[in-house]
Design an enzyme around this catalytic site. Structure first.
Site, PDB file in Angstrom:
ATOM      1  N   HIS A 189       0.848  -1.169  -0.071  1.00 11.42           N
ATOM      2  CA  HIS A 189      -0.039  -0.009  -0.233  1.00 11.42           C
ATOM      3  C   HIS A 189       0.819   1.270   0.065  1.00 11.42           C
ATOM      4  CE1 HIS A 189      -3.714  -1.955  -0.034  1.00 11.42           C
ATOM      5  NE2 HIS A 189      -3.786  -2.406   1.230  1.00 11.42           N
ATOM      6  N   GLU A 424      -0.757 -17.621 -23.906  1.00 13.01           N
ATOM      7  CA  GLU A 424       0.500 -17.466 -22.963  1.00 13.01           C
ATOM      8  C   GLU A 424       0.869 -19.115 -22.688  1.00 13.01           C
ATOM      9  OE1 GLU A 424      -0.719 -15.836 -19.200  1.00 13.01           O
ATOM     10  OE2 GLU A 424      -2.537 -17.058 -19.079  1.00 13.01           O
ATOM     11  N   ASP A 448       4.270 -15.353 -19.409  1.00 15.78           N
ATOM     12  CA  ASP A 448       4.095 -16.740 -19.216  1.00 15.78           C
ATOM     13  C   ASP A 448       4.289 -17.380 -20.429  1.00 15.78           C
ATOM     14  OD1 ASP A 448       3.220 -17.720 -16.792  1.00 15.78           O
ATOM     15  OD2 ASP A 448       1.813 -16.586 -16.905  1.00 15.78           O
ATOM     16  N   CYS A 495      -0.315  -7.951 -23.283  1.00 20.00           N
ATOM     17  CA  CYS A 495      -0.273  -7.191 -21.854  1.00 20.00           C
ATOM     18  C   CYS A 495       0.615  -7.739 -21.197  1.00 20.00           C
ATOM     19  CB  CYS A 495      -1.758  -7.823 -21.313  1.00 20.00           C
ATOM     20  SG  CYS A 495      -2.050  -9.601 -21.169  1.00 20.00           S
TER      21      CYS A 495
HETATM   22  C1  PEP Z   1       1.278 -12.808 -18.743  1.00 17.86           C
HETATM   23  O1  PEP Z   1       1.576 -14.080 -18.469  1.00 17.86           O
HETATM   24  O2  PEP Z   1       2.027 -12.211 -19.915  1.00 17.86           O
HETATM   25  C2  PEP Z   1       0.312 -12.024 -18.223  1.00 17.86           C
HETATM   26  C3  PEP Z   1       0.102 -10.930 -18.470  1.00 17.86           C
HETATM   27  O3  PEP Z   1      -0.463 -12.493 -16.784  1.00 17.86           O
HETATM   28  P1  PEP Z   1       0.529 -12.682 -15.353  1.00 17.86           P
HETATM   29  O4  PEP Z   1       1.603 -11.953 -15.653  1.00 17.86           O
HETATM   30  O5  PEP Z   1      -0.495 -12.233 -14.425  1.00 17.86           O
HETATM   31  O6  PEP Z   1       0.643 -14.109 -15.404  1.00 17.86           O
HETATM   32 MG    MG Z   2       0.136 -15.048 -17.072  1.00 17.70          MG
END
Ligand code: PEP
Ligand code: MG
Length: 563
Positions: A189, A424, A448, A495
């Protein structure tokens, strides 16, 4: 010179003020059975007063500068009156015939210990919520006193072991130039609060409180993660110059963040935010996010641990995201439990390859259906899209779609929200054409994808140098996904962290990606990078990168261009 984890950028020079946020001493007293009712009433009264006090601080903090802080305090006020929490304490009062203070500390300890078992650092840090709330209720039990100094001298640098949201609310942020903490991590936080105040912050600095002399001028460089606790005159002067330069750069970045990202040759790149906590919602507006590209909903699950969150609680959360996104898309990923996230299922010997993500949800239809119901109920409020994590096969998407269609019918929707697939796992990348027929969009999770494609544990420091998301093998998979998406008319975004990496951005744009989703604080730097690019040139280099022999070759190709 001490080193820590820089969590909110900037450089500051100021006088160190060392603050100790004393906990409330806990004593144990045995009660007779006649005293138990009164003791429970005393607990509940204290909890109510703590909630009121937290809400009071929340209102005072709200309105611009402290929005995130206000949201955290509001959440803490809710926890203070939460029946699961209070009954756990009340049960101890009655079961062990002990005073409320003791029962409270004991229950908070147990909740904290459970959370501390989670593998993810973000989740371990959520244990801090319970500790903070217990401390506030404890303060009320002991008469509501606090030893926190309300007024620091102007230009102070706050040096402390840790900082709870309630402690932060008792400070006047205009008097503090920077925050340095001995404890805390990237998602604690204190981090969120420092960012909310736009203040440089470094956390996790071992030996900090002992090394700093009170009142001495120190230099906090949160660009490099260093704290100069005994600077010479010359180092102080250089610190002041750097502080000015960094402020100037941040000002430029803010004006960049407010504008759309368009490459030199006119390609518009959408930049969305990755969010984990509802407390981060105000960051959408602050960093001009074009919606939420990834909401890691498993953090909602963690927050309500040990029970899983009900339909209404989730619906309220998703509606809050949709309201804040102001018409932009909000992509909620269904629970990515298990694996290295370490919540939910038993972990087995090889958790990353075990019952995690969508697999876990399909194996626990009650949890999955509750989440889909909440999502469908919230959907009419905005542009909600649903994303499935850890998909390895088409059949999983078909099964998930059946669940979604049932939930949509029950919620009275004429059609379910768009259903997307996270790419992923290598098998998903290599089946992108088939997956495109079963889904509405793709989001590539490079974190991932790199882990599974390279067989390198993303969290293991021993193999960190082998973790190379720019490996040509991964770029080839990304390219396949982009082509499959294009052929089927399905949008493709990225992402994973690669979307915030300067070379990664150039490579992704070159491979045909025009939607990125990154942590809110990276939105400005990502846009700054995009406007320097020529998408046509990036495509030519990406073509070469696809034929490269390894990740360093890819880096060389793109670095040469930037020179
Ligand atoms: C990823 O695997 O790239 C992803 C965005 O998800 P996380 O980092 O939450 O596994
Ligand atoms: Mg992931």
């Amino acid at each position: 010179m001490l080193q820590g984890l820089s969590v909110s950028p900037g450089v500051a020079v100021g006088r160190a003020v060392i603050v100790r946020f004393d906990g409330v001493p806990t004593y144990r007293r045995a009660l007779s059975s006649g005293e138990l009712d009164d003791e429970e009433r005393r607990l509940r009264r204290a909890a109510l007063r703590a909630a009121e006090s937290l809400r009071g601080h929340s209102t005072a903090a709200g309105g611009g500068i402290g929005d995130e802080l206000a949201a955290i305090l509001e959440a803490h006020a809710l926890i203070a009156c939460d029946e699961t929490f209070l009954s756990a304490v009340a049960e101890r009062i009655r079961g062990e015939r002990v005073n409320a203070e003791w029962a409270l500390a004991d229950a908070a300890d147990e909740f904290g210990r459970k959370l501390a078992l989670a593998d993810s650092s973000a989740m371990r840090e959520r244990a801090a919520d319970i500790t903070d709330v217990a401390r506030e209720v404890g303060r009320q039990l002991s008469g509501g006193t606090t030893s926190t100094p309300r007024e620091l001298p102007r230009g102070s640098i706050l040096v402390a072991d840790e900082l709870s949201p309630a402690d932060a609310a008792r400070l006047d942020p205009r008097r503090v130039r920077a925050i340095v903490l001995e404890r805390g991590g990237a998602t604690s936080h204190a981090t969120i609060i420092a960012r909310s105040f736009g203040m440089p912050a470094i956390v996790g600095v071992p030996g900090l409180c002992a090394a700093v002399s009170p009142d001495r001028a120190i230099v906090v460089d949160a660009e490099r993660g260093t704290v100069d606790v005994a600077p010479s005159k010359e180092r102080l002067r250089r610190g002041l110059v750097r502080a000015r330069e960094v402020r100037e750069r941040q000002r430029r970045l803010r004006s960049r963040t407010a504008r759309a990202a368009v490459t030199k040759d006119g390609l518009r790149v959408v930049v969305r935010a990755n969010l984990e906590l509802l407390e981060e919602v105000p960051a959408l507006e602050r960093y001009h996010a074009e919606g939420v590209g990834l909401f890691r909903s498993e953090f909602l699950y963690l927050k309500s641990a040990p029970a899983s969150p009900g339909v209404e609680e989730q619906r309220a959360a998703y509606e809050r995201l949709l309201d804040a996104a102001g018409g932009h898309p909000v992509i909620v990923r269904t629970y990515d439990l298990g694996g290295e996230k370490g919540i939910g299922p038993a972990r087995g010997e090889n958790p990353a390859l075990g019952l995690r993500g969508l697999r876990y949800c399909l194996a626990h239809p009650d949890i999955f259906d509750t989440q889909l119901e909440a999502l469908c109920l919230a959907a009419p409020r905005g542009d909600l899209r649903i994303l499935l994590p850890m998909v390895a096969s088409v059949s999983e998407v078909r099964a998930a779609r059946q669940h979604l269609e049932r939930a949509a019918r029950a919620a009275g929707l004429s059609r379910p929200p768009d259903l997307g697939v996270m790419i992923e796992v290598p098998s998903a990348a290599l089946s992108a054409a088939e997956l495109a027929r079963e889904s509405d969009f793709f989001s590539i999770g490079t974190n991932d994808l790199a882990q599974y494609a390279l067989a390198v544990d993303r969290a293991n420091p021993e193999v960190a140098s082998l973790y190379q998301p720019l490996h040509p093998a991964i770029l080839r998979m990304i390219r396949m996904v982009v082509e499959a998406g294009r052929a089927a008319g399905r949008p493709v975004s990225v992402c994973g962290e690669l979307a915030a990496d300067p070379i990664g951005i150039a490579v992704l744009v070159g491979l045909g990606i025009a939607e990125l989703s990154v942590t809110p604080i990276s939105i400005g730097p990502v846009k700054e990078q995009v406007v320097l690019l020529d998408a046509g040139r990036a495509a030519i280099l990406a073509g070469k990168a696809l034929d490269a022999s390894d990740a360093s070759d890819v880096e060389r190709i793109f670095k040469a261009w930037r020179l």
